[in-house]
Design an enzyme around this catalytic site. Structure first.
Site, mmCIF file in Angstrom:
data_model
loop_
_atom_site.group_PDB
_atom_site.id
_atom_site.type_symbol
_atom_site.label_atom_id
_atom_site.label_comp_id
_atom_site.label_asym_id
_atom_site.label_seq_id
_atom_site.Cartn_x
_atom_site.Cartn_y
_atom_site.Cartn_z
ATOM 1 N N HIS A 125 0.758 -0.946 -0.005
ATOM 2 C CA HIS A 125 0.277 -0.179 -0.041
ATOM 3 C C HIS A 125 0.884 1.683 0.440
ATOM 4 O O HIS A 125 1.687 1.547 0.583
ATOM 5 C CB HIS A 125 -1.138 0.062 0.916
ATOM 6 C CG HIS A 125 -0.379 -0.163 2.848
ATOM 7 N ND1 HIS A 125 -0.666 1.749 2.970
ATOM 8 C CD2 HIS A 125 0.024 0.059 3.411
ATOM 9 C CE1 HIS A 125 -0.211 1.664 4.098
ATOM 10 N NE2 HIS A 125 -0.027 0.248 4.321
ATOM 11 N N ASP A 137 6.034 2.761 7.617
ATOM 12 C CA ASP A 137 3.981 2.392 6.974
ATOM 13 C C ASP A 137 3.574 3.170 5.869
ATOM 14 O O ASP A 137 3.218 3.705 6.639
ATOM 15 C CB ASP A 137 3.311 2.628 8.363
ATOM 16 C CG ASP A 137 2.313 1.540 8.071
ATOM 17 O OD1 ASP A 137 1.485 1.336 6.952
ATOM 18 O OD2 ASP A 137 1.594 1.955 8.846
ATOM 19 N N GLU A 171 -5.327 2.216 2.046
ATOM 20 C CA GLU A 171 -5.587 0.637 2.813
ATOM 21 C C GLU A 171 -5.568 1.379 3.796
ATOM 22 O O GLU A 171 -6.383 0.434 4.965
ATOM 23 C CB GLU A 171 -3.839 -0.187 2.990
ATOM 24 C CG GLU A 171 -3.567 -0.992 3.688
ATOM 25 C CD GLU A 171 -3.361 -1.012 5.489
ATOM 26 O OE1 GLU A 171 -3.018 -1.803 5.893
ATOM 27 O OE2 GLU A 171 -2.725 0.516 5.041
ATOM 28 N N GLU A 172 -4.765 1.894 4.998
ATOM 29 C CA GLU A 172 -4.855 2.489 6.380
ATOM 30 C C GLU A 172 -6.955 2.865 6.382
ATOM 31 O O GLU A 172 -7.273 3.149 7.646
ATOM 32 C CB GLU A 172 -4.251 3.905 6.008
ATOM 33 C CG GLU A 172 -2.680 4.133 5.845
ATOM 34 C CD GLU A 172 -2.425 2.904 7.193
ATOM 35 O OE1 GLU A 172 -2.813 2.100 7.864
ATOM 36 O OE2 GLU A 172 -0.997 2.497 6.771
ATOM 37 N N ASP A 200 4.260 -4.779 4.351
ATOM 38 C CA ASP A 200 3.703 -3.502 4.321
ATOM 39 C C ASP A 200 4.676 -3.767 5.433
ATOM 40 O O ASP A 200 4.436 -3.871 6.851
ATOM 41 C CB ASP A 200 2.252 -4.344 4.906
ATOM 42 C CG ASP A 200 1.438 -2.816 5.670
ATOM 43 O OD1 ASP A 200 2.015 -1.690 5.605
ATOM 44 O OD2 ASP A 200 0.204 -3.454 5.961
ATOM 45 N N HIS A 287 2.520 5.663 12.614
ATOM 46 C CA HIS A 287 1.224 5.748 12.657
ATOM 47 C C HIS A 287 1.328 7.686 13.184
ATOM 48 O O HIS A 287 0.642 7.958 13.519
ATOM 49 C CB HIS A 287 -0.220 5.446 12.611
ATOM 50 C CG HIS A 287 -1.051 4.341 11.647
ATOM 51 N ND1 HIS A 287 -1.893 3.581 11.814
ATOM 52 C CD2 HIS A 287 -0.047 3.662 11.143
ATOM 53 C CE1 HIS A 287 -1.784 2.481 11.529
ATOM 54 N NE2 HIS A 287 -0.947 3.206 10.114
#
Ligand code: TRP
Ligand code: ZN
Ligand code: CA
Length: 438
Positions: A125, A137, A171-172, A200, A287
């Site tokens: 992603h 990420d 994706e998130e 990922d 994140h």
């Protein structure tokens, strides 16, 4: 009795032990099979992967600090990856979808050639969360897949499978892009995808080396790579189904992938085998705004990028299972005319581990003037009988035939017999040769 042995692995030992015979009786060699060997996978230059990460970071910086779905930084990321692939000779497709009221994008890149009915896919992603640049990420997976695709182009790879690479949007927000991709794939096209490899988070700053516990062949391919570089791996447990492979798995496509860890804490046992800091997250910037180019462990990124290429190279070439060892008797055994007891032609098998396969092959060569007279059985070392031929074929002569026998309940080692009985008077013949291949 003239026995000859040929084949691989244990058969080599049997050959040596018995002083046999492949060269003395070249006709006894197993027929060569069309095994297409994969060329040696390349070492993916980690500097190139990092250069992509630097570009993704710049893109985030120029677009409000992130590359999230629906933001300008996402589309700029797609454009960056697409331009590299177009220049390298890929056929790229920009796929659009709508999620949360914003346009999302998947990028699909097909490498021309290979079997269109057997497609190997790898993907990552490309979107970040809105709080940061998303370099681990998932710039890491995106850049490793991109650089592997570019390496395919540089080496002019001609794999037997058709290669397809994918970069997923949103994706998130819940695997939105990859779900969209598989949903719009017609059932017939899904069936052609022999595997999907997902990457990922593969450069976590306090890394673990995790392999998805999914399709056994894919999983083993990654494990073999890491074993080859002496790096222990563990099964990925930080949330199965938390990335895009779940979308593929849900429609029955075999999946696998790699992961270096997110917010879970590295144990002291893990720190002992992998280095890094026990009691700390694999990725403390997961994140968050600090998921930038400083949030990457170069060694983990390097090893995992090489693992991506290793898997594409190895899985991209069809690997027909090579024939196992074969054992042949070329001793003539007379078949007396009916009425008479059955005759046996024995073959002593040794050096084969475990049971015979479900695809045990038996090649029979019987010279006879009326094969409709004959009852032919394969008799396993423990006496189990597998009928190969029962008076069929009418008045034709000679029985020259190959049979596949499910002998998987039989231990391979021991004496196998081809047992033949003549069940009708007048015509006669002999066992000329027979061969069993495991
Ligand atoms: N992108 C994933 C997520 O935000 C990261 C992740 C967490 C992950 N756990 C995982 C990826 C396990 C693969 C496997 O949820
Ligand atoms: Zn994430
Ligand atoms: Ca007869």
């Amino acid at each position: 009795m003239s026995l000859s042995v040929s084949g691989r692995l244990a058969a080599a030992a049997a050959l040596a032990a018995a002083g046999l015979l492949a060269s003395a009786t070249p006709g006894a060699l197993a027929a060569p099979t069309a095994v297409t060997a994969a060329p040696t996978p390349p070492d993916i230059p980690v500097a190139n992967v990092k250069a992509h990460l630097t570009q993704l970071q710049s893109i985030a910086q120029a677009n409000g600090g992130n590359r999230a779905h629906g933001r300008t930084g996402y589309k700029a990321s797609i454009d960056y990856v697409k331009a590299k692939l177009d220049a390298a000779g890929f056929t790229t497709t920009l796929q659009t979808f709508t999620s949360s009221g914003a346009t999302g994008y998947n990028l699909i890149a097909d490498w021309p050639g290979g079997d269109p009915n057997s497609v190997l896919m790898a993907g990552a992603h490309l979107d970040s969360v809105s709080s940061g640049a998303g370099i681990n990420d998932n710039g890491s997976g995106s850049a490793a897949v991109l650089e592997t695709a570019l390496a395919v182009s540089r080496s002019g790879l001609t794999p037997t499978k058709h290669l397809r690479f994918g970069w997923w949007g949103a994706e998130e927000l819940g695997l939105i892009g990859s779900k969209y991709y598989v949903n719009q794939l017609p059932t017939a096209e899904r069936a052609k995808v022999s595997g999907y490899l997902n990457f990922d988070m593969i450069g976590s700053p306090n890394p673990g080396y995790f392999v998805y516990d999914d399709d056994p062949t894919i999983e083993q391919t990654f494990k073999t790579y890491f074993a080859g570089i002496g790096v222990p791996t563990e099964i990925e447990t930080e949330g199965d189904g938390r990335s895009d492979h779940a979308s593929f798995k849900n429609v029955g496509i075999p999946v696998g992938g790699l992961f270096t860890g997110a917010s879970n804490t590295k144990t002291s046992a893990q720190a002992q085998k992998w280095g890094g800091t026990a009691g700390q997250s694999f990725d403390r910037c997961y994140h968050s705004s600090c998921d930038n180019t400083s949030n990457i462990n170069d060694t983990a990124l390097d090893r995992n990028s090489d693992a991506v290429a290793y898997a594409i190279w190895n899985l991209g070439f069809a690997t027909p299972v090579p024939p196992g060892p074969s054992f042949e008797s070329t001793t003539d055994v007379n078949i007396p005319d009916s009425p008479a007891a059955a005759v046996n032609s024995p073959i002593a098998v040794s050096g084969v581990t475990g049971n015979a396969p479900a695809t045990t092959k038996v090649d029979v060569n019987i010279v006879h003037t009326y094969r409709g007279d004959l009852i032919v059985d394969l008799v396993a070392p423990d006496g189990s009988v597998y009928n190969l031929h029962n008076r069929s074929g009418g008045s034709a002569d000679n029985l020259v035939q190959s049979y596949t026998v499910n002998a998987s309940s039989e231990v391979a080692n021991g004496t196998w017999n081809l047992r033949v009985r003549d069940a009708a008077a007048q015509d006669v013949g002999y066992i000329n040769s027979w061969k069993i291949t495991f």
